[in-house]
Design an enzyme around this catalytic site. Structure first.
Site, PDB file in Angstrom:
ATOM      1  N   LEU A  75       6.568   3.252 -14.550  1.00 12.03           N
ATOM      2  CA  LEU A  75       6.967   4.434 -15.336  1.00 12.03           C
ATOM      3  C   LEU A  75       7.232   5.660 -14.464  1.00 12.03           C
ATOM      4  O   LEU A  75       7.903   6.597 -14.894  1.00 12.03           O
ATOM      5  CB  LEU A  75       5.877   4.789 -16.355  1.00 12.03           C
ATOM      6  CG  LEU A  75       5.578   3.793 -17.479  1.00 12.03           C
ATOM      7  CD1 LEU A  75       4.457   4.319 -18.361  1.00 12.03           C
ATOM      8  CD2 LEU A  75       6.822   3.532 -18.311  1.00 12.03           C
ATOM      9  N   ARG A  76       6.615   5.682 -13.276  1.00 11.40           N
ATOM     10  CA  ARG A  76       6.792   6.771 -12.279  1.00 11.40           C
ATOM     11  C   ARG A  76       6.071   8.073 -12.615  1.00 11.40           C
ATOM     12  O   ARG A  76       5.879   8.908 -11.742  1.00 11.40           O
ATOM     13  CB  ARG A  76       8.279   7.084 -12.032  1.00 11.40           C
ATOM     14  CG  ARG A  76       9.103   5.899 -11.562  1.00 11.40           C
ATOM     15  CD  ARG A  76       8.603   5.311 -10.268  1.00 11.40           C
ATOM     16  NE  ARG A  76       9.534   4.335  -9.723  1.00 11.40           N
ATOM     17  CZ  ARG A  76       9.166   3.286  -9.014  1.00 11.40           C
ATOM     18  NH1 ARG A  76       7.888   3.060  -8.750  1.00 11.40           N
ATOM     19  NH2 ARG A  76      10.063   2.458  -8.552  1.00 11.40           N
ATOM     20  N   ASN A 106       1.132   2.305  -9.670  1.00  9.28           N
ATOM     21  CA  ASN A 106       1.522   2.937  -8.392  1.00  9.28           C
ATOM     22  C   ASN A 106       2.260   4.261  -8.615  1.00  9.28           C
ATOM     23  O   ASN A 106       3.365   4.485  -8.125  1.00  9.28           O
ATOM     24  CB  ASN A 106       2.342   1.978  -7.513  1.00  9.28           C
ATOM     25  CG  ASN A 106       3.663   1.566  -8.124  1.00  9.28           C
ATOM     26  OD1 ASN A 106       3.829   1.608  -9.341  1.00  9.28           O
ATOM     27  ND2 ASN A 106       4.607   1.165  -7.285  1.00  9.28           N
ATOM     28  N   ASP A 164      -0.261  -3.320  -7.529  1.00  5.61           N
ATOM     29  CA  ASP A 164       1.158  -3.667  -7.351  1.00  5.61           C
ATOM     30  C   ASP A 164       1.954  -2.627  -6.572  1.00  5.61           C
ATOM     31  O   ASP A 164       1.745  -1.422  -6.693  1.00  5.61           O
ATOM     32  CB  ASP A 164       1.837  -3.876  -8.696  1.00  5.61           C
ATOM     33  CG  ASP A 164       3.260  -4.351  -8.514  1.00  5.61           C
ATOM     34  OD1 ASP A 164       3.431  -5.487  -8.053  1.00  5.61           O
ATOM     35  OD2 ASP A 164       4.192  -3.575  -8.773  1.00  5.61           O
ATOM     36  N   HIS A 244       5.644 -11.178 -10.427  1.00  3.99           N
ATOM     37  CA  HIS A 244       6.998 -11.412  -9.878  1.00  3.99           C
ATOM     38  C   HIS A 244       7.096 -12.518  -8.823  1.00  3.99           C
ATOM     39  O   HIS A 244       7.423 -12.265  -7.676  1.00  3.99           O
ATOM     40  CB  HIS A 244       7.606 -10.113  -9.353  1.00  3.99           C
ATOM     41  CG  HIS A 244       6.734  -9.236  -8.503  1.00  3.99           C
ATOM     42  ND1 HIS A 244       5.970  -9.706  -7.457  1.00  3.99           N
ATOM     43  CD2 HIS A 244       6.533  -7.891  -8.534  1.00  3.99           C
ATOM     44  CE1 HIS A 244       5.337  -8.699  -6.886  1.00  3.99           C
ATOM     45  NE2 HIS A 244       5.646  -7.583  -7.530  1.00  3.99           N
ATOM     46  N   ASN A 290      11.370  -6.031  -3.776  1.00  7.08           N
ATOM     47  CA  ASN A 290      10.213  -6.699  -3.213  1.00  7.08           C
ATOM     48  C   ASN A 290       9.366  -7.326  -4.325  1.00  7.08           C
ATOM     49  O   ASN A 290       8.906  -6.598  -5.193  1.00  7.08           O
ATOM     50  CB  ASN A 290       9.359  -5.697  -2.426  1.00  7.08           C
ATOM     51  CG  ASN A 290       8.289  -6.398  -1.622  1.00  7.08           C
ATOM     52  OD1 ASN A 290       8.389  -7.592  -1.362  1.00  7.08           O
ATOM     53  ND2 ASN A 290       7.255  -5.674  -1.226  1.00  7.08           N
ATOM     54  N   ASP A 317       9.720  -5.911 -13.859  1.00  7.55           N
ATOM     55  CA  ASP A 317       9.483  -5.144 -12.623  1.00  7.55           C
ATOM     56  C   ASP A 317      10.455  -3.955 -12.559  1.00  7.55           C
ATOM     57  O   ASP A 317      11.018  -3.643 -11.509  1.00  7.55           O
ATOM     58  CB  ASP A 317       9.612  -6.017 -11.369  1.00  7.55           C
ATOM     59  CG  ASP A 317       9.007  -5.340 -10.133  1.00  7.55           C
ATOM     60  OD1 ASP A 317       8.449  -4.225 -10.247  1.00  7.55           O
ATOM     61  OD2 ASP A 317       9.108  -5.937  -9.039  1.00  7.55           O
ATOM     62  N   HIS A 321      14.713   4.192  -9.153  1.00  7.18           N
ATOM     63  CA  HIS A 321      14.754   5.088  -7.990  1.00  7.18           C
ATOM     64  C   HIS A 321      15.940   6.031  -8.167  1.00  7.18           C
ATOM     65  O   HIS A 321      16.864   5.751  -8.936  1.00  7.18           O
ATOM     66  CB  HIS A 321      14.924   4.293  -6.693  1.00  7.18           C
ATOM     67  CG  HIS A 321      13.741   3.436  -6.360  1.00  7.18           C
ATOM     68  ND1 HIS A 321      12.517   3.939  -5.992  1.00  7.18           N
ATOM     69  CD2 HIS A 321      13.599   2.084  -6.332  1.00  7.18           C
ATOM     70  CE1 HIS A 321      11.665   2.953  -5.759  1.00  7.18           C
ATOM     71  NE2 HIS A 321      12.301   1.812  -5.962  1.00  7.18           N
TER      72      HIS A 321
HETATM   73  O1  DOR Z   1      10.792  -3.749  -5.605  1.00 10.57           O
HETATM   74  C1  DOR Z   1       9.706  -3.264  -5.870  1.00 10.57           C
HETATM   75  N1  DOR Z   1       9.608  -1.993  -6.313  1.00 10.57           N
HETATM   76  N2  DOR Z   1       8.612  -3.988  -5.706  1.00 10.57           N
HETATM   77  C2  DOR Z   1       7.380  -3.476  -5.836  1.00 10.57           C
HETATM   78  O2  DOR Z   1       6.420  -4.195  -5.666  1.00 10.57           O
HETATM   79  C3  DOR Z   1       7.205  -2.042  -6.147  1.00 10.57           C
HETATM   80  C4  DOR Z   1       8.389  -1.517  -6.847  1.00 10.57           C
HETATM   81  C5  DOR Z   1       8.390  -0.009  -6.919  1.00 10.57           C
HETATM   82  O3  DOR Z   1       7.384   0.561  -7.359  1.00 10.57           O
HETATM   83  O4  DOR Z   1       9.403   0.596  -6.549  1.00 10.57           O
END
Ligand code: DOR
Length: 442
Positions: A75-76, A106, A164, A244, A290, A317, A321
């Site tokens: 969710l950021r 995270n 994660d 994932h 990832n 996932d 960004h």
């Molecule tokens: O691609 C990913 N982005 N893998 C992750 O484990 C974290 C995630 C992110 O929070 O951007």
């Protein structure tokens, strides 16, 4: 506001109750009152209308499913509202057919205390679109050093714990985490990666990384960790959920562990089911994720694992960004794909159209089983259940236009791709929270 809603004439697919038939779903006061043999309700010509004071949603030709539950959403908020806010993420969720998302911890600060859990849940309630459940951190600040207060986090409502974005690398800490979470009957959700083997890697280690001259992450970086964690789940009797998964060997390890009665569940993402490392092409950072996109052999093994039940859930996932971050050179760009708004169509295109999965199986992996893993009452169209419902047009062809996403994250390798099927109406607690405005709208 009408208290009665009828979703009329759709193919009602509810794996939790073994239902797959053309029927009318009757909703009263936000709950499923009944599911009855279809009778023509003579909806207005624009599709939706009113009948005896009820709101009628014409679902002929559509699939009517329990709302989807995403086990893996970034969710950021708090901390990176430039990438996404809870509001924009939940808007993206409902337009993708998800009525519940499970937020990964995270954020900045990490979700490692009751206060942050409550902030996320309160903000989601204020927004009032999809439900947001919370996954707390395993270690304080996700630093991998000291366990978080598990009792506090579970009492605050966390549905699982995970670091994660990073693995829980320390074996003893992982052992203790599995032991303590077991007391609450909740999973430890592992980002399975051996940090030493993956160090510095920016994509899958293989022919494509060699050609591009990029440092790779071998599949073994994932499988080494999965093998260790299965051993720890066996030792502790704790519940391991592997996030994932991306490798053929991981599918084999989990299939074998399940056969041996070890408590392990797992999820795969639509992008790992649809794409390979070839998508990185000429350093396309939109395909940087990832765990990385792997080989066609891996992709096929995931499809097989999904079909035979080794893989319990499809999770997005969703990792939004900013454009400027993704426009960096490949080594510098962040990992992640904005996934909520393409997940369903990627699954229909790659799994249903190819006959790899039947509709009840797909709904089970997107709704029924993830709800069970999060131990939620949703994921079912049982009489009396909250009316969280996704109506899907399974044959609508549309072109992904990331610029029109509800999410702030436009970072998708599926931009401008032609996909099949999408959510056209989404109800949460019987209230219409999303409706596609025009045919083919992205
Ligand atoms: O691609 C990913 N982005 N893998 C992750 O484990 C974290 C995630 C992110 O929070 O951007």
């Amino acid at each position: 506001m009408s208290e009665r809603v009828i979703i009329s004439g759709g193919r009602v697919v509810d794996p939790a109750n073994k239902r797959d038939e053309i029927a009318d779903v009757i909703i009263e006061n936000g709950r499923i009152a009944d599911i009855l043999a279809h009778v023509s309700a003579k909806p207005k010509r624009n599709g939706n209308g009113a009948s005896n004071g009820a709101t009628v949603i014409d679902a002929q030709g559509c699939i009517v499913a329990p709302g989807f539950v995403d086990l893996h959403t970034h969710l950021r908020q708090p901390g990176r509202e430039d990438k996404e806010t809870i509001e924009t993420a939940l808007r993206a969720a409902v337009s993708g057919g998800f009525t519940t998302v499970c937020a990964m911890p995270n954020t900045e600060p990490a979700i490692d205390s009751r206060g942050v859990v409550e902030m996320v849940r309160q903000e989601a309630q204020r927004v009032g679109l999809a439900d947001a459940q919370v996954i707390g951190a395993v270690t304080i600040g996700r630093q991998g050093k000291e366990l978080t207060p598990f009792a506090e986090l579970f009492e605050a409502g966390c549905v699982g714990l995970s670091d994660d974005g990073s693995p829980v690398g320390h074996s003893l800490l992982m052992r203790r985490a599995l032991e303590y979470a077991r007391m609450f009957d909740r999973p430890i959700i592992q980002h399975a990666e051996d940090s030493q083997l993956a160090a510095g890697g920016v994509m899958h280690e293989g022919a494509v990384s060699t050609r591009l001259g990029l440092r790779g992450m071998p599949g073994a970086a994932e499988t080494v960790m999965v093998a260790r964690d299965i051993a720890l789940a066996e030792l502790t009797g704790g519940w391991l959920h592997v996030a994932h998964i991306s490798c053929a060997e991981t599918v084999d390890l989990i299939r074998d562990a399940k056969r041996r009665g070890i408590r392990v569940t797992c999820e795969a993402t639509p992008h790992h089911l649809a794409l390979t490392d070839a998508a990185v092409g000429d350093f396309d950072t939109l395909a940087k994720v990832n765990p990385p996109l792997r080989t066609d052999r891996d992709r096929r093994a995931l499809m097989q694992g999904l079909a035979d039940g080794t893989i319990d859930a499809i999770a997005t996932d969703h990792a939004p960004h900013t454009d400027w971050e993704k426009e960096a050179e490949f080594d510098q760009a962040p990992f992640g794909i904005s996934g909520l708004e393409t997940a369903l169509a990627v699954c229909i295109t790659e799994l249903i159209e190819t006959k790899a999965l039947a509709w009840p199986q797909l709904i089970e992996r997107l709704s029924t089983t993830p709800a069970k893993i999060a131990r939620l009452a949703s994921g079912s169209l049982a009489k009396g259940a909250a009316a969280d419902i996704t109506v899907i047009n399974p044959s609508l062809r549309w072109r992904v236009q990331a610029a029109r996403f509800a999410s702030k994250g436009r970072n998708t390798p599926f931009d401008q791709k032609d996909l099949i099927g999408r959510a056209v109406a989404v109800l949460r607690n019987g209230r219409l929270v999303y409706e596609a405005k025009e045919a083919g709208e992205a």
